[in-house]
Motif scaffolding. Structure first.
Motif, PDB file in Angstrom:
ATOM      1  N   HIS A  84      53.625  77.923 -41.994  1.00  0.00           N
ATOM      2  CA  HIS A  84      54.684  78.865 -41.656  1.00  0.00           C
ATOM      3  C   HIS A  84      55.865  78.230 -40.928  1.00  0.00           C
ATOM      4  N   VAL A  85      55.651  77.109 -40.277  1.00  0.00           N
ATOM      5  CA  VAL A  85      56.745  76.433 -39.573  1.00  0.00           C
ATOM      6  C   VAL A  85      57.175  75.182 -40.338  1.00  0.00           C
ATOM      7  N   PHE A  86      56.255  74.235 -40.499  1.00  0.00           N
ATOM      8  CA  PHE A  86      56.627  72.936 -41.061  1.00  0.00           C
ATOM      9  C   PHE A  86      56.872  72.981 -42.565  1.00  0.00           C
ATOM     10  N   ALA A  87      56.349  73.963 -43.254  1.00  0.00           N
ATOM     11  CA  ALA A  87      56.622  74.084 -44.692  1.00  0.00           C
ATOM     12  C   ALA A  87      57.899  74.862 -44.965  1.00  0.00           C
ATOM     13  N   ARG A  88      58.574  75.341 -43.909  1.00  0.00           N
ATOM     14  CA  ARG A  88      59.783  76.149 -44.095  1.00  0.00           C
ATOM     15  C   ARG A  88      61.019  75.561 -43.418  1.00  0.00           C
ATOM     16  N   GLY A 122      49.019  61.306 -76.854  1.00  0.00           N
ATOM     17  CA  GLY A 122      50.430  61.673 -76.786  1.00  0.00           C
ATOM     18  C   GLY A 122      50.685  63.100 -76.354  1.00  0.00           C
ATOM     19  N   GLU A 123      49.664  63.770 -75.833  1.00  0.00           N
ATOM     20  CA  GLU A 123      49.782  65.201 -75.540  1.00  0.00           C
ATOM     21  C   GLU A 123      50.138  65.515 -74.077  1.00  0.00           C
ATOM     22  N   LEU A 124      50.082  64.535 -73.198  1.00  0.00           N
ATOM     23  CA  LEU A 124      50.412  64.781 -71.792  1.00  0.00           C
ATOM     24  C   LEU A 124      51.921  64.949 -71.644  1.00  0.00           C
ATOM     25  N   GLU A 125      52.354  66.064 -71.068  1.00  0.00           N
ATOM     26  CA  GLU A 125      53.770  66.323 -70.832  1.00  0.00           C
ATOM     27  C   GLU A 125      54.188  65.635 -69.537  1.00  0.00           C
ATOM     28  N   LYS A 126      54.797  64.469 -69.668  1.00  0.00           N
ATOM     29  CA  LYS A 126      55.148  63.684 -68.479  1.00  0.00           C
ATOM     30  C   LYS A 126      56.093  64.438 -67.546  1.00  0.00           C
ATOM     31  N   LYS A 127      57.029  65.207 -68.094  1.00  0.00           N
ATOM     32  CA  LYS A 127      58.008  65.890 -67.261  1.00  0.00           C
ATOM     33  C   LYS A 127      57.363  66.875 -66.294  1.00  0.00           C
ATOM     34  N   GLU A 128      56.160  67.328 -66.627  1.00  0.00           N
ATOM     35  CA  GLU A 128      55.486  68.311 -65.786  1.00  0.00           C
ATOM     36  C   GLU A 128      54.702  67.670 -64.649  1.00  0.00           C
ATOM     37  N   TRP A 129      54.639  66.313 -64.632  1.00  0.00           N
ATOM     38  CA  TRP A 129      53.763  65.637 -63.678  1.00  0.00           C
ATOM     39  C   TRP A 129      54.505  64.608 -62.822  1.00  0.00           C
ATOM     40  N   GLY A 130      55.793  64.867 -62.594  1.00  0.00           N
ATOM     41  CA  GLY A 130      56.546  64.011 -61.689  1.00  0.00           C
ATOM     42  C   GLY A 130      56.136  64.239 -60.245  1.00  0.00           C
ATOM     43  N   LEU A 131      56.651  63.410 -59.358  1.00  0.00           N
ATOM     44  CA  LEU A 131      56.325  63.545 -57.943  1.00  0.00           C
ATOM     45  C   LEU A 131      56.871  64.860 -57.387  1.00  0.00           C
ATOM     46  N   VAL A 132      56.114  65.477 -56.503  1.00  0.00           N
ATOM     47  CA  VAL A 132      56.559  66.695 -55.840  1.00  0.00           C
ATOM     48  C   VAL A 132      57.729  66.335 -54.929  1.00  0.00           C
ATOM     49  N   ARG A 133      58.807  67.087 -55.021  1.00  0.00           N
ATOM     50  CA  ARG A 133      60.014  66.763 -54.270  1.00  0.00           C
ATOM     51  C   ARG A 133      60.397  67.902 -53.336  1.00  0.00           C
ATOM     52  N   ALA A 134      60.957  67.549 -52.201  1.00  0.00           N
ATOM     53  CA  ALA A 134      61.528  68.557 -51.309  1.00  0.00           C
ATOM     54  C   ALA A 134      62.774  69.123 -51.983  1.00  0.00           C
ATOM     55  N   PRO A 135      62.842  70.436 -52.182  1.00  0.00           N
ATOM     56  CA  PRO A 135      63.979  71.013 -52.897  1.00  0.00           C
ATOM     57  C   PRO A 135      65.273  71.022 -52.098  1.00  0.00           C
ATOM     58  N   ARG A 136      65.173  70.891 -50.778  1.00  0.00           N
ATOM     59  CA  ARG A 136      66.370  70.894 -49.946  1.00  0.00           C
ATOM     60  C   ARG A 136      66.441  69.575 -49.179  1.00  0.00           C
ATOM     61  N   VAL A 137      67.499  68.820 -49.409  1.00  0.00           N
ATOM     62  CA  VAL A 137      67.724  67.539 -48.731  1.00  0.00           C
ATOM     63  C   VAL A 137      69.174  67.498 -48.281  1.00  0.00           C
ATOM     64  N   LYS A 138      69.394  67.042 -47.049  1.00  0.00           N
ATOM     65  CA  LYS A 138      70.740  66.954 -46.506  1.00  0.00           C
ATOM     66  C   LYS A 138      70.913  65.631 -45.766  1.00  0.00           C
ATOM     67  N   ALA A 164      65.215  67.417 -44.470  1.00  0.00           N
ATOM     68  CA  ALA A 164      64.662  68.030 -45.674  1.00  0.00           C
ATOM     69  C   ALA A 164      63.876  69.282 -45.314  1.00  0.00           C
ATOM     70  N   SER A 165      63.741  70.171 -46.286  1.00  0.00           N
ATOM     71  CA  SER A 165      62.900  71.356 -46.152  1.00  0.00           C
ATOM     72  C   SER A 165      62.107  71.542 -47.438  1.00  0.00           C
ATOM     73  N   TRP A 166      60.864  71.977 -47.298  1.00  0.00           N
ATOM     74  CA  TRP A 166      60.029  72.262 -48.470  1.00  0.00           C
ATOM     75  C   TRP A 166      60.376  73.602 -49.097  1.00  0.00           C
ATOM     76  N   ASP A 167      61.093  74.445 -48.389  1.00  0.00           N
ATOM     77  CA  ASP A 167      61.330  75.818 -48.848  1.00  0.00           C
ATOM     78  C   ASP A 167      62.667  75.913 -49.571  1.00  0.00           C
ATOM     79  N   PRO A 168      62.645  76.235 -50.876  1.00  0.00           N
ATOM     80  CA  PRO A 168      63.919  76.340 -51.610  1.00  0.00           C
ATOM     81  C   PRO A 168      64.802  77.467 -51.095  1.00  0.00           C
ATOM     82  N   ASP A 169      64.222  78.424 -50.364  1.00  0.00           N
ATOM     83  CA  ASP A 169      64.993  79.549 -49.848  1.00  0.00           C
ATOM     84  C   ASP A 169      65.513  79.309 -48.440  1.00  0.00           C
ATOM     85  N   ALA A 170      65.277  78.129 -47.893  1.00  0.00           N
ATOM     86  CA  ALA A 170      65.792  77.832 -46.560  1.00  0.00           C
ATOM     87  C   ALA A 170      67.313  77.917 -46.564  1.00  0.00           C
TER      88      ALA A 170
END
Length: 463
Positions: A33-37, A133-149, A157-163
């Motif tokens: 609730h705090v560090f993920a937002r 050849g069936e693994l969709e590589k685009k779906e398995w990239g590294l998890v990224r913080a959606p907000r970076v400044k 950075a924030s993990w919450d796209p709605d921050a």
């Protein structure tokens, strides 16, 4: 069983339950609730100066890679392979176009010419054979913080796209952060790291540290021995050179930030000699003062000593000039990071003297920091017991005496000695712990400057 949040933080009486410093369930809720937002400090640009540079950092208990891609853009990526979770970067820092997992060989590229988005999965051993050849590589990239400044050479950075946007998250507290990140002459973003990051673990709940720096002048008794030794850079008694006369505590109730500093002013005060044991260094700071007078003219400016950006980043703006970050490990342990700042264009003599002074003050061997760590550690340990955990800490100093501040949106002032800013910090903590989303958090539901009966405080007339 843990009490409801409103029984743990009794705001109108200035009572804070000791359970928030030792309870496992509350700690787990803090992570979600705090560090993920919240917006969190993750790095300094000096650590990722060149394309391909990376540094490993933390966001809550998550290990992250802060990296600059081959086009110069900064990314914050979760430091774990999406296949089986192996940590990709085990060195603290380096330079790489590709992060390869040593477990099964999956690799992730930071080169936009190879992948659509830096951090995407680029190479999979046996992709055409074992995976047919069936693994969709685009779906398995590294998890990224959606907000970076990137702000004045610091990375957040924030993990919450709605921050909210970073500027909105800071509000007018940004002016005090600017004081630490700008040059001593007021030149924007004129700072660089001295060396690397000091990192060490402290047997303390993480919240004691930002509370200490958000506005607690009352604990000055803890540093009497350091004051007697006299580590200030002008050779006299005390920890620092002389401070301005108009220091007060300023807090932002709807945001959770706070600072010990001066209220906004419009004329630069007379120069106070500093760093006077070294004439060359003293002359540099005198020249900085003259340039500051010219730069600001009769415009608005601030100055400060220490402050906290909610939740876990604190900074010294004057002496020493540092950033501290408090990473949670468990309810009763944190990892503390310190970096030291100096003007990028300062002479080497100035940088060397700042480094020696900063090390004597802060860090695991710093005389002042050692006092603080002892307080936090014993306060944490003394809250573990069956009886002690059932009682409250007292935060009622200055309760009901906050005043609005002119020229700073949403700010209140409460004199030099008060626990107002600590109450602001824990009220904001309670809001995060109760809220289901950012819709309930921004700009905050705490008492702001529009509270009934509050009177503006004229600039320069704090207690």
């Amino acid at each position: 069983m843990t009490k409801p949040i409103d029984e743990l933080i009794v705001q109108d009486k200035g009572l804070i339950s000791r359970e928030i410093f030792i309870d496992d369930g509350l700690f787990e809720r803090e992570l979600s609730h705090v560090f993920a937002r919240a917006w969190l400090w993750v790095a300094h640009e000096d650590q990722i100066a060149k394309n391909g540079d990376y540094v490993v950092s933390k966001m809550g208990t998550d290990n992250v890679i802060v990296t600059r891609d081959m086009e110069g853009k900064v990314h914050v990526l979760l430091n774990t392979c999406t296949h089986r979770g192996m940590r990709l970067c085990r060195n603290d820092m380096g330079n790489a176009r590709t992060f390869s997992c040593p477990y099964h060989g999956w690799s992730y590229s930071m080169d936009g010419r190879i992948v659509e988005t830096p951090g995407d999965l680029a190479g999979v051993p046996g992709h055409s054979t074992y995976y047919h050849g069936e693994l969709e590589k685009k779906e398995w990239g590294l998890v990224r913080a959606p907000r970076v400044k990137v702000y004045k050479r610091t990375v957040w950075a924030s993990w919450d796209p709605d921050a909210p946007d970073f500027d909105d998250y800071l509000g007018d507290m940004k002016e005090y952060l600017d004081y630490a990140l700008d040059g001593r002459d007021g030149s924007p973003g004129n700072n660089e790291m001295i060396g690397g990051i000091l990192k060490w673990r402290v047997p303390s709940n993480w919240k004691f540290a930002p509370e200490n720096f958000i506005g607690d002048n009352y604990h000055d008794i803890s540093h009497r021995s350091v004051d007697l030794v006299g580590i200030n850079p002008s050779g006299g008694s005390g920890r620092r050179d002389d401070e301005p006369d108009e220091l007060t505590t300023l807090g932002f109730p709807k945001l959770g930030h706070g600072v010990i500093g001066e209220m906004p002013y419009f004329k630069e005060p007379e120069f106070i000699p500093t760093w006077s044991t070294n004439p060359e260094v003293a002359e540099y700071y005198r020249q900085c003062h003259d340039r500051r007078v010219e730069r600001f003219g009769d415009g608005r400016r601030v100055s400060m000593t220490v402050g906290t950006i909610f939740p876990n980043m604190s900074f010294h703006g004057r002496q020493p000039r540092t950033i501290a970050v408090f990473h949670p490990i468990s309810p009763t342990e944190m990892e503390m990071w310190r970096i030291f700042l100096v003007d990028r264009d300062a002479p080497q003599e100035v940088k060397d003297m700042a480094r020696h002074y900063h090390l004597s003050y802060s860090g695991p061997g710093g005389l002042t920091e050692s006092d603080d760590m002892e307080n936090w550690s014993y306060a944490t340990d003394s809250s573990r017991g069956e009886i002690s955990r059932s009682i409250y800490f007292n935060y009622e100093m200055g309760l009901g005496h906050a005043r609005e501040v002119e020229h700073l949106e949403g700010a209140v002032e409460n004199g030099v000695f008060t626990e107002e800013n600590a109450r602001i910090f824990y009220a904001r903590w309670a809001e995060f712990m109760k809220a289901d989303s950012w819709n309930e958090l921004h700009p905050g539901t705490g008492p702001g400057p529009d509270r009934a009966g509050a009177e503006p405080t004229p600039v320069g007339e704090g207690e």
